[in-house]
Motif scaffolding. Structure first.
Motif, PDB file in Angstrom:
ATOM      1  N   SER A 351      43.262  38.716  47.295  1.00 23.19           N
ATOM      2  CA  SER A 351      42.583  37.632  47.844  1.00 23.19           C
ATOM      3  C   SER A 351      40.938  37.880  47.327  1.00 23.19           C
ATOM      4  O   SER A 351      40.618  39.071  47.358  1.00 23.19           O
ATOM      5  CB  SER A 351      42.358  37.742  49.283  1.00 23.19           C
ATOM      6  OG  SER A 351      41.600  36.835  49.922  1.00 23.19           O
ATOM      7  N   GLY A 352      40.243  36.700  47.014  1.00 22.96           N
ATOM      8  CA  GLY A 352      38.895  36.890  46.791  1.00 22.96           C
ATOM      9  C   GLY A 352      38.045  37.522  47.917  1.00 22.96           C
ATOM     10  O   GLY A 352      36.931  37.788  47.915  1.00 22.96           O
ATOM     11  N   GLN A 353      38.558  37.226  49.204  1.00 19.23           N
ATOM     12  CA  GLN A 353      37.819  37.694  50.693  1.00 19.23           C
ATOM     13  C   GLN A 353      37.962  39.205  50.598  1.00 19.23           C
ATOM     14  O   GLN A 353      37.312  39.661  51.604  1.00 19.23           O
ATOM     15  CB  GLN A 353      38.442  36.990  51.456  1.00 19.23           C
ATOM     16  CG  GLN A 353      38.451  35.438  51.327  1.00 19.23           C
ATOM     17  CD  GLN A 353      37.219  34.905  50.987  1.00 19.23           C
ATOM     18  OE1 GLN A 353      36.218  35.128  51.703  1.00 19.23           O
ATOM     19  NE2 GLN A 353      37.251  33.893  50.028  1.00 19.23           N
ATOM     20  N   LYS A 354      38.817  39.858  50.014  1.00 16.08           N
ATOM     21  CA  LYS A 354      38.896  41.471  50.088  1.00 16.08           C
ATOM     22  C   LYS A 354      38.244  42.171  49.291  1.00 16.08           C
ATOM     23  O   LYS A 354      37.869  41.873  48.108  1.00 16.08           O
ATOM     24  CB  LYS A 354      40.555  41.799  50.119  1.00 16.08           C
ATOM     25  CG  LYS A 354      41.411  41.270  50.935  1.00 16.08           C
ATOM     26  CD  LYS A 354      42.760  41.476  50.976  1.00 16.08           C
ATOM     27  CE  LYS A 354      43.843  40.860  51.978  1.00 16.08           C
ATOM     28  NZ  LYS A 354      45.266  41.116  51.571  1.00 16.08           N
ATOM     29  N   SER A 355      37.832  43.540  49.630  1.00 16.70           N
ATOM     30  CA  SER A 355      37.022  44.439  48.662  1.00 16.70           C
ATOM     31  C   SER A 355      37.867  44.510  47.387  1.00 16.70           C
ATOM     32  O   SER A 355      39.289  44.845  47.703  1.00 16.70           O
ATOM     33  CB  SER A 355      36.964  45.594  49.331  1.00 16.70           C
ATOM     34  OG  SER A 355      36.433  46.778  48.642  1.00 16.70           O
ATOM     35  N   TYR A 357      39.329  42.708  45.606  1.00 16.54           N
ATOM     36  CA  TYR A 357      40.338  41.549  45.614  1.00 16.54           C
ATOM     37  C   TYR A 357      41.568  42.059  46.366  1.00 16.54           C
ATOM     38  O   TYR A 357      42.806  41.574  46.590  1.00 16.54           O
ATOM     39  CB  TYR A 357      40.974  41.035  44.262  1.00 16.54           C
ATOM     40  CG  TYR A 357      39.679  40.584  43.404  1.00 16.54           C
ATOM     41  CD1 TYR A 357      39.037  39.285  43.717  1.00 16.54           C
ATOM     42  CD2 TYR A 357      39.188  41.490  42.576  1.00 16.54           C
ATOM     43  CE1 TYR A 357      38.350  38.801  42.859  1.00 16.54           C
ATOM     44  CE2 TYR A 357      38.008  40.907  41.576  1.00 16.54           C
ATOM     45  CZ  TYR A 357      37.630  39.732  42.073  1.00 16.54           C
ATOM     46  OH  TYR A 357      36.372  39.157  41.399  1.00 16.54           O
ATOM     47  N   LYS A 388      47.006  29.604  47.660  1.00 19.65           N
ATOM     48  CA  LYS A 388      46.077  29.727  48.781  1.00 19.65           C
ATOM     49  C   LYS A 388      45.085  31.007  48.485  1.00 19.65           C
ATOM     50  O   LYS A 388      43.973  31.089  48.802  1.00 19.65           O
ATOM     51  CB  LYS A 388      46.629  30.127  50.044  1.00 19.65           C
ATOM     52  CG  LYS A 388      47.306  28.922  50.726  1.00 19.65           C
ATOM     53  CD  LYS A 388      47.600  29.270  52.237  1.00 19.65           C
ATOM     54  CE  LYS A 388      48.135  28.149  52.659  1.00 19.65           C
ATOM     55  NZ  LYS A 388      48.474  28.582  54.411  1.00 19.65           N
ATOM     56  N   ILE A 389      45.570  31.778  47.184  1.00 21.37           N
ATOM     57  CA  ILE A 389      44.732  32.839  46.745  1.00 21.37           C
ATOM     58  C   ILE A 389      43.815  32.487  45.687  1.00 21.37           C
ATOM     59  O   ILE A 389      44.342  32.271  44.527  1.00 21.37           O
ATOM     60  CB  ILE A 389      45.656  34.044  46.570  1.00 21.37           C
ATOM     61  CG1 ILE A 389      46.311  34.387  47.771  1.00 21.37           C
ATOM     62  CG2 ILE A 389      45.001  35.366  46.217  1.00 21.37           C
ATOM     63  CD1 ILE A 389      47.583  35.310  47.353  1.00 21.37           C
TER      64      ILE A 389
END
Length: 426
Positions: A351-355, A357, A388-389
Motif C-alpha cells: 500500500s502507498g499509505q504504508k511506510s 509501501y 485497491k492498492i
C-alpha cells in the motif's frame, strides 16, 4: 445442513454479538474454535500460525485468521471457511477466488490437488470441503467405470471342502469333534484389497460429513460398487500394504492421495481437535510461491532458461565452513550468457499509505544478500496485485554500489499478462 461461517485472511470472529468489522460466531462454536487453536498451540508451537486469540476492550475475546486459507469442519456440521484476502476486492466474486485457490493447489507437488477440475462444479455454491469431496467422487467414478481392481487375498476359514493348505494347529483346536470340516488357508482373487477398502472407508466417511445433496447421492451410488469390499479397520496398515509400483493400480493414485487426506488428515498441514471433524488449512505464502513458480516453469523457454525452485546453491558465509543457507524461492538462469535472476514471492498486499509501501526491511536485507552471493543480474520481489492498492507497478530500489531490487506484481486474475511481462524483463 450445517451452517458455514466465512472470513478472509486476517478477518476476525467474535462471540455472540454482531459488531461491524467482525464476523459473529455462536458461543458454542466460538468455544470449540478456541479449544482447537489452544490444543494445537500446545501440540506444536508453529501450528498456532493459522489463527490467534486476543482480547479487545468492549468486545471480549477475538479470534483472528492469519495467512492460512481453507476449512475447519466441526463435528456438528458447522464449517469455518477462510478465503484469501484478495476476496475483499469489490470486483472479485467468491466463485473466482475459490477457483483461484483450486488453481493454486493444483501446483503443489506430490498432492492430489493436481487433478482438481472445477469447470463443471458450482464453486460459488460449495465450500472448499465440498469441492474436495466432489473431486474425490470424480476420481472414484473413473475407477468404478473401468472396474474395481482385484488382488489375491489370503483367507483362513473352516470349510466343508478341502482347498489350499491345512492349518494343523487350528484343525486340532477347532475341528477335533468335527472331522467333516477342514481348517484351511487359501488365496482368493477378489476386490477385497487394501486399495478398495480404503476407498470404501473414505466414501462412508464423506457420506456422513457432506452437506451437499448431490455429493451424498453420488457417494450412495458409488457405494453400490463396493458391496463385496470390507471397510478398512486399520488405515495406516492398509496404506502401507499398497504397492506403489503396482502398475495395475495407477488409476488409483490420485484417489488414494485424497483418501489419505480425508481419513488420516495428511494435508498440507496437520491439525487435531476433539470436536473437529476435519481441518484443511494451507499457508498462502506457500500457495503463492508454488503457483508463480509453476507458471514461470510452464512459460519460460526451456531451451534458453533453466529454473530452480528453493535453490540451495549458496550460503551467506563460507568460512571457516558454510553457514546460513540462502534459499531463494525461484532462480532463473539464462543458458546463453549465464545471467542469473532471483525472484522471491511475498504474500502481502502493499500500500502507498504504508511506510516503504509495507515492504519488510528483513525482506530487503534478504534480497541484498541474494544479489551479492549469486552475482545476480536482477533480483525481484513479487507481490499479489489488487486494484485497491496504488503502488508504482515498476518500483525499483537502487544502492550506490549498483545493487538494485525490483518490486513487481502478479495480477492473480490476469496471470498470463503478469507472467509474460515478468519474463520480458528476464
Amino acid at each position: 445442513m450445517g451452517k458455514t461461517y466465512q472470513i478472509i485472511e486476517y478477518g476476525s470472529f467474535i462471540r455472540g454479538k454482531n459488531i461491524t468489522g467482525f464476523t459473529y460466531l455462536p458461543n458454542d462454536i466460538f468455544d470449540t474454535l478456541e479449544e482447537f487453536i489452544l490444543l494445537n498451540k500446545n501440540r506444536d508451537v508453529e501450528a498456532l500460525e493459522f489463527m490467534n486469540i486476543s482480547v479487545r476492550k468492549g468486545i471480549g475475546k477475538v479470534i483472528t485468521a492469519k495467512n492460512y486459507v481453507g476449512i475447519i469442519e466441526i463435528k456438528d456440521g458447522t464449517t469455518i471457511e477462510i478465503l484469501p484476502k484478495i476476496y475483499s476486492q469489490e470486483d472479485v466474486t467468491e466463485a473466482k477466488v475459490k477457483k483461484l485457490v483450486m488453481d493454486m493447489l493444483k501446483t503443489l507437488r506430490k498432492s492430489p490437488y493436481k487433478s482438481l477440475q472445477v469447470a463443471n462444479v458450482s464453486v460459488d455454491k460449495m465450500n472448499i470441503f465440498e469441492i474436495f469431496i466432489r473431486m474425490f467422487i470424480n476420481e472414484v467414478l473413473l475407477i468404478v467405470k473401468k472396474g474395481l481392481k482385484s488382488n489375491y487375498e489370503t483367507i483362513e476359514s473352516n470349510e466343508r471342502l478341502f482347498k489350499g493348505k491345512m492349518k494343523f494347529a487350528q484343525q486340532i483346536k477347532y475341528n477335533y469333534a468335527h472331522k467333516e470340516q477342514c481348517y484351511v488357508e487359501y488365496d482368493e482373487f477378489n476386490t477385497n484389497c487394501p486399495e478398495n477398502k480404503l476407498l470404501k472407508s473414505t466414501l462412508l466417511y464423506l457420506y456422513k460429513n457432506t452437506h451437499s445433496l448431490k455429493n451424498k447421492n453420488d457417494i450412495k451410488m458409488l457405494l453400490n460398487s463396493f458391496l463385496e469390499v470390507d471397510k478398512s479397520t486399520n488405515y495406516e496398515e492398509d496404506f502401507n500394504r499398497i504397492i506403489a509400483a503396482d502398475r495395475n493400480k495407477k488409476d488409483y493414485t490420485t484417489a488414494l492421495l485424497w483418501s489419505k487426506i480425508f481419513l488420516m488428515g495428511k494435508s498440507f498441514t496437520s491439525f487435531s481437535g476433539s470436536k473437529i471433524a476435519f481441518a484443511l488449512l494451507f499457508p498462502m505464502e506457500n500457495l503463492f510461491e508454488s503457483y508463480v513458480a509453476e507458471l514461470l516453469r510452464n512459460n519460460l523457454n526451456k531451451s534458453s532458461y533453466s529454473i530452480s525452485i528453493q535453490d540451495k546453491t549458496h550460503h551467506l558465509f563460507d568460512e571457516p565452513n558454510k553457514k546460513f543457507l540462502l534459499k531463494p524461492d525461484i532462480v532463473v538462469k539464462n543458458k546463453r550468457d549465464n545471467d542469473v535472476f532471483i525472484l522471491d514471492t511475498k504474500w502481502k498486499l502493499l500500500s502507498g499509505q504504508k511506510s516503504n509501501y509495507g515492504i519488510s526491511q528483513s525482506d530487503m536485507y534478504q534480497m541484498f544478500a541474494y544479489y551479492k552471493k549469486y552475482g545476480a543480474k536482477s533480483v525481484i520481489l513479487l507481490y499479489p496485485h489488487t486494484e485497491k492498492i496504488i503502488v508504482n507497478k515498476r518500483l525499483e530500489f537502487k544502492a550506490n554500489d549498483g545493487t538494485s531490487v525490483k518490486v513487481r506484481f502478479i495480477d492473480l486474475f490476469n496471470v498470463k499478462e503478469s507472467i509474460n511481462n515478468l519474463i520480458y524483463e528476464l
